[in-house]
Motif scaffolding. Structure first.
Motif, short mmCIF file in Angstrom:
data_model
loop_
_atom_site.label_atom_id
_atom_site.label_comp_id
_atom_site.label_asym_id
_atom_site.label_seq_id
_atom_site.Cartn_x
_atom_site.Cartn_y
_atom_site.Cartn_z
N ARG A 138 29.99 44.70 45.19
CA ARG A 138 30.65 45.93 45.59
C ARG A 138 32.15 45.73 45.45
O ARG A 138 32.67 44.65 45.75
CB ARG A 138 30.31 46.25 47.06
N ASP A 140 35.33 46.56 47.10
CA ASP A 140 35.69 47.10 48.41
C ASP A 140 37.07 47.72 48.43
O ASP A 140 37.29 48.76 49.04
CB ASP A 140 35.62 45.97 49.45
N LEU B 82 36.96 43.63 56.20
CA LEU B 82 37.43 44.54 55.14
C LEU B 82 38.50 45.49 55.65
O LEU B 82 39.50 45.72 54.99
CB LEU B 82 36.25 45.35 54.58
N SER B 96 33.11 42.14 47.03
CA SER B 96 32.00 41.42 47.64
C SER B 96 31.19 40.79 46.53
O SER B 96 30.82 41.48 45.58
CB SER B 96 31.11 42.39 48.43
#
Lengths: 144, 144
Positions: A138, A140, B82, B96
């Motif tokens: 992912r 982020d 995050l 990630s």
DNA sequence: GATGCATCCGGCAATATGCCGGTTGCACCG
DNA sequence: CGGTGCAACCGGCATATTGCCGGATGCATC
């Protein structure tokens, strides 16, 4: 002539935004003649300050996989490895770093298979000691 | 006209390596006329597939330091981490990833001091188990 | 088979480039 | 001091490239 003076920096900053600008226009913007400008740019190219000119390509497709290859070399500098990496169109960015690691390679491939093949190719390069692959699950945070 | 066909892909791959190539030479390489080639390139530009053309500058901007923070978390997901990372303006990108690592954080700071402070802040976050910092010495390859 | 459309081609005038000789400023040296 | 070498600059001309156009072709649509 070894220095990069203020004019050179202006040239670099313009070319890093508009690499296809005609030399004549560039010359006009920095206030030099076309030939002097061309000479400077050529010098910067030959000195390796300008490594090349790249089209900035937007995201091609959704189904792509991004990954980090964390490379440790047997010995630095990374003779040959960089050239071979540059040959892969899937390699997006390569950074030489300090510390345990030597290279951080960012890749973008179409499939896990392609990633594995790339991984194997890199891992078997002569000078590569260790290779860790991390697939991006992912994104982020991403700022410009 | 919305599709990116094989010819377009060839164009993109050539331009991503040699952005300043004359349209005529590009046309010769892909086997189309100059005008058809120019039309395709223009279309790709307007469609946002080609975002621009950049000179690839070998040396990094003076005064800024780029680094990778390779983060291992105590437990995933990375609750809180995050958000805290997003609060730092020096954090450029966070991914990630799978594998041993959990996060790859790309940062750009003004000084080694700033980097150390950031490093300490991140290292002492609750959920952070391990943190490796690698300073970028040189950007070897960068494509878009 | 007429229409619209995307894509292609080639040609011509305008523009940019490659290449050259010539000028200038400056450091170095006998 | 005048001479020499050199880096950086300028402008000009032949050649290459671009921008822009009209027109051909293939193809789906009605």
């Amino acid at each position: 002539m070894q220095d990069i003076d203020a004019i050179d920096r202006t040239i670099l900053s313009i070319l890093s935004q508009e690499a296809r600008i005609p030399m004549k226009s560039l010359a006009g913007r920095i206030g030099l003649s076309r030939s002097a400008t061309t000479e400077r740019v050529t010098r910067l190219e030959k000195a390796g300050v300008i490594r090349g000119y790249r089209a900035d390509i937007g995201q091609l497709e959704e189904g792509t996989i991004q990954a980090f290859l964390l490379v440790t070399l047997k010995r630095t500098p990374s003779i040959g490895v960089l050239d071979r990496l540059a040959g892969f169109s899937t390699v997006r960015k390569v950074s030489s770093v300090s510390g345990q690691l030597d290279l951080v390679v960012e890749v973008e491939v179409g499939s896990i298979n392609a990633l594995n093949e790339l991984r194997n190719e890199v891992a078997t390069m002569d000078n590569v000691e260790d290779l860790t692959t991390s697939i991006v699950l992912r994104r982020d945070i991403e700022r410009s």
